[in-house]
Design a protein around this motif. Structure first.
Motif, PDB file in Angstrom:
ATOM      1  N   ASP A 113      -4.816   6.783   4.484  1.00  0.00           N
ATOM      2  CA  ASP A 113      -4.911   7.079   3.057  1.00  0.00           C
ATOM      3  C   ASP A 113      -3.999   6.104   2.326  1.00  0.00           C
ATOM      4  O   ASP A 113      -3.019   5.610   2.893  1.00  0.00           O
ATOM      5  N   TRP A 114      -4.301   5.886   1.044  1.00  0.00           N
ATOM      6  CA  TRP A 114      -3.613   4.815   0.332  1.00  0.00           C
ATOM      7  C   TRP A 114      -2.199   5.123  -0.129  1.00  0.00           C
ATOM      8  O   TRP A 114      -1.682   4.464  -0.993  1.00  0.00           O
ATOM      9  N   CYS A 115      -1.568   6.137   0.424  1.00  0.00           N
ATOM     10  CA  CYS A 115      -0.118   6.227   0.183  1.00  0.00           C
ATOM     11  C   CYS A 115       0.573   6.630   1.471  1.00  0.00           C
ATOM     12  O   CYS A 115       1.666   7.159   1.455  1.00  0.00           O
ATOM     13  N   VAL A 116      -0.088   6.316   2.593  1.00  0.00           N
ATOM     14  CA  VAL A 116       0.474   6.680   3.900  1.00  0.00           C
ATOM     15  C   VAL A 116       1.056   5.445   4.574  1.00  0.00           C
ATOM     16  O   VAL A 116       0.430   4.382   4.620  1.00  0.00           O
ATOM     17  N   THR A 143       0.233  -3.859  -3.027  1.00  0.00           N
ATOM     18  CA  THR A 143       0.365  -3.784  -4.486  1.00  0.00           C
ATOM     19  C   THR A 143      -0.459  -2.631  -5.087  1.00  0.00           C
ATOM     20  O   THR A 143      -0.342  -2.337  -6.273  1.00  0.00           O
ATOM     21  N   THR A 144      -1.293  -2.002  -4.261  1.00  0.00           N
ATOM     22  CA  THR A 144      -2.046  -0.837  -4.730  1.00  0.00           C
ATOM     23  C   THR A 144      -1.106   0.302  -5.098  1.00  0.00           C
ATOM     24  O   THR A 144      -1.336   1.040  -6.058  1.00  0.00           O
ATOM     25  N   THR A 145      -0.059   0.455  -4.285  1.00  0.00           N
ATOM     26  CA  THR A 145       0.844   1.595  -4.447  1.00  0.00           C
ATOM     27  C   THR A 145       2.280   1.177  -4.714  1.00  0.00           C
ATOM     28  O   THR A 145       3.056   1.949  -5.283  1.00  0.00           O
ATOM     29  N   GLY A 146       2.648  -0.037  -4.268  1.00  0.00           N
ATOM     30  CA  GLY A 146       4.050  -0.464  -4.334  1.00  0.00           C
ATOM     31  C   GLY A 146       4.761  -0.266  -3.010  1.00  0.00           C
ATOM     32  O   GLY A 146       5.981  -0.353  -2.933  1.00  0.00           O
ATOM     33  N   MET A 147       3.979  -0.003  -1.957  1.00  0.00           N
ATOM     34  CA  MET A 147       4.586   0.264  -0.649  1.00  0.00           C
ATOM     35  C   MET A 147       4.921  -1.032   0.088  1.00  0.00           C
ATOM     36  O   MET A 147       4.113  -1.953   0.132  1.00  0.00           O
ATOM     37  N   LEU A 148       6.126  -1.065   0.670  1.00  0.00           N
ATOM     38  CA  LEU A 148       6.515  -2.200   1.502  1.00  0.00           C
ATOM     39  C   LEU A 148       6.195  -1.842   2.949  1.00  0.00           C
ATOM     40  O   LEU A 148       6.823  -0.958   3.533  1.00  0.00           O
ATOM     41  N   ASN A 149       5.194  -2.502   3.506  1.00  0.00           N
ATOM     42  CA  ASN A 149       4.706  -2.166   4.844  1.00  0.00           C
ATOM     43  C   ASN A 149       5.611  -2.747   5.936  1.00  0.00           C
ATOM     44  O   ASN A 149       6.331  -3.719   5.705  1.00  0.00           O
ATOM     45  N   PRO A 150       5.553  -2.167   7.147  1.00  0.00           N
ATOM     46  CA  PRO A 150       6.498  -2.553   8.214  1.00  0.00           C
ATOM     47  C   PRO A 150       6.138  -3.867   8.921  1.00  0.00           C
ATOM     48  O   PRO A 150       5.799  -3.876  10.105  1.00  0.00           O
ATOM     49  N   VAL A 151       6.235  -4.961   8.197  1.00  0.00           N
ATOM     50  CA  VAL A 151       5.907  -6.277   8.765  1.00  0.00           C
ATOM     51  C   VAL A 151       6.834  -6.659   9.935  1.00  0.00           C
ATOM     52  O   VAL A 151       6.351  -7.130  10.966  1.00  0.00           O
ATOM     53  N   PRO A 152       8.162  -6.448   9.835  1.00  0.00           N
ATOM     54  CA  PRO A 152       9.011  -6.845  10.969  1.00  0.00           C
ATOM     55  C   PRO A 152       8.621  -6.124  12.262  1.00  0.00           C
ATOM     56  O   PRO A 152       8.567  -6.755  13.335  1.00  0.00           O
ATOM     57  N   GLU A 294      12.494   5.041  -0.094  1.00  0.00           N
ATOM     58  CA  GLU A 294      12.643   4.175   1.085  1.00  0.00           C
ATOM     59  C   GLU A 294      11.365   3.393   1.409  1.00  0.00           C
ATOM     60  O   GLU A 294      11.396   2.467   2.204  1.00  0.00           O
ATOM     61  N   GLN A 295      10.235   3.768   0.806  1.00  0.00           N
ATOM     62  CA  GLN A 295       9.001   3.001   1.053  1.00  0.00           C
ATOM     63  C   GLN A 295       8.693   2.014  -0.073  1.00  0.00           C
ATOM     64  O   GLN A 295       7.728   1.269  -0.005  1.00  0.00           O
TER      65      GLN A 295
END
Ligand SMILES: *Cc1c(COP(=O)(O)O)cnc(C)c1O
Length: 369
Positions: A113-116, A143-152, A294-295
């Protein structure tokens, strides 16, 4: 010449300095002249440096919006008969999957889902189950939500399992300090008009040269948006294969010079202060954020609509627009939200001025007493 200063709080293009705007007004030049080759060389090597890449990395410049860079990256680097795993938790992750489908590239989609927030164990399990997966693609700042995904974390998985790592860093590049090397990224896409604060029209892919050279023997899926052919042509001639967006590149050169003047850490600090000012101001007006702190990317924030029958997003947009502020609707199906970005040549005084204007607008709309 006086240029009206608009404050863009939409998710890019971002507000630019007057000096960047003015740097587009130059004498006509044929982009195949050596003088212009120097401009492109400067831009390409600077972008590599900003991404934290050394001489083992290279930046391929393309004409187009950010999606052109995503398209080139995805269509150029997945080997024939192999698959790409794409993490989709927003409109841009979804776009990556759509690009893979458009080229009939084998696709394993991990959809949320787009905020998970993505779960690393889901990705690891999918990798173990399907040995045909060769690449992993994901969005850094969704950029849909502003979430920083776990790239590292996903970068570590790519290293562990020997996968090629593709990142859409379009709305994080130059706004959040991070290193392409440290995160084990092979290819990362970005654009001239977001946190680097240039004009829209130049897309680029920063590549680990070794990974790019591996694609030399792949049959091109696209004639125009092919990373290797563009790289090879530029290496040999210091010219883009096809007409570059000349004036946009002059603006990008200026934007890069201004980035170095400000410094990566200071730019990040300014954005962070913008964000803090924004969320405090919005909380004061009664708005609730979609994501936990934190996200957050600290570059864009999604807010819920206020709980008032008088609220009307389009009216709010029009009223703040008249005062020089551009805001943007949400993109999450089923949830009534809107988004505010805090990137670009703006500071906390601009954000405070926005909150002040918004307060008056909400009073005029009778959302606030
Ligand atoms: C802005 C953006 C894009 C590119 O969009 P364009 O409209 O093609 O410039 C892609 N991915 C992310 C995460 C973005 O924020």
């Amino acid at each position: 010449m006086e240029i009206k200063r608009n404050i863009l709080l939409n998710p890019g293009p971002a507000t630019t300095t007057d000096s960047v705007k003015m740097s587009q007004v130059v004498s006509d030049i044929c982009p195949r002249e050596k003088e212009f080759g120097d401009v492109m060389e400067y831009i390409s090597s600077s972008l590599t440096k900003i991404a934290g890449g050394d001489e083992r990395y290279t930046t391929v410049l393309l004409a187009g919006s950010g999606t052109a860079a995503m398209d080139a990256m995805i269509n150029s680097v997945v080997p024939d008969k192999k698959k790409i795993l794409i993490i989709n938790n927003g409109a841009y992750g979804d776009r990556m999957a759509k690009i893979a489908k458009a080229y009939s590239i084998g696709l394993v989609e991990i959809k949320y889902d787009w905020c998970v927030f993505p779960k690393i164990s889901d990705i690891e399990q999918a990798l173990k189950q399907d040995p045909e997966i060769d690449c992993i693609g994901m969005v850094h700042h969704e950029t849909t939500t502003g979430m920083l995904n776990p790239v590292p974390e996903i970068g570590c998985l790519c290293k562990k399992y020997g996968k090629t790592f593709l990142v859409d860093s379009i709305s994080s590049f130059a706004g959040i300090p991070f290193s392409i090397q440290e995160y084990n990224i092979d290819f990362m896409a970005s654009t001239s008009n977001k946190c680097i604060q240039g004009m829209a029209g130049c897309a680029f892919v920063i590549c680990k040269t070794e990974s790019l050279l591996k694609t030399k023997s792949y049959k091109p899926r696209s004639f125009y948006l092919n990373l290797y052919s563009q790289y090879e042509y530029f290496s040999k001639s210091r010219q883009m294969q096809f007409t570059p967006p000349v004036q946009i590149l002059y603006a990008l050169k200026k934007a890069i010079e201004e980035f170095w003047q400000e410094g990566a850490q200071n730019r990040h600090k300014r954005y962070l202060e913008n964000w803090k000012t924004l969320i405090l101001g919005m909380a004061r007006l009664g708005f609730k954020k979609l994501l936990p702190d934190e996200q957050e990317s600290h570059i864009l924030t999604t807010f819920h609509y206020p709980d008032s029958t008088y609220f009307d997003f389009d009216r709010m947009h029009d009223l703040v627009y008249k005062e020089g502020f551009t805001i943007y609707p949400g993109k999450i199906g089923g949830k009534d939200t809107f988004r505010l970005a805090n990137m670009g040549d703006i500071n906390c005084q601009d954000i405070e001025a926005f909150c002040h204007v918004l307060e008056n607008v909400l009073k005029e709309m009778r959302v606030l007493p």
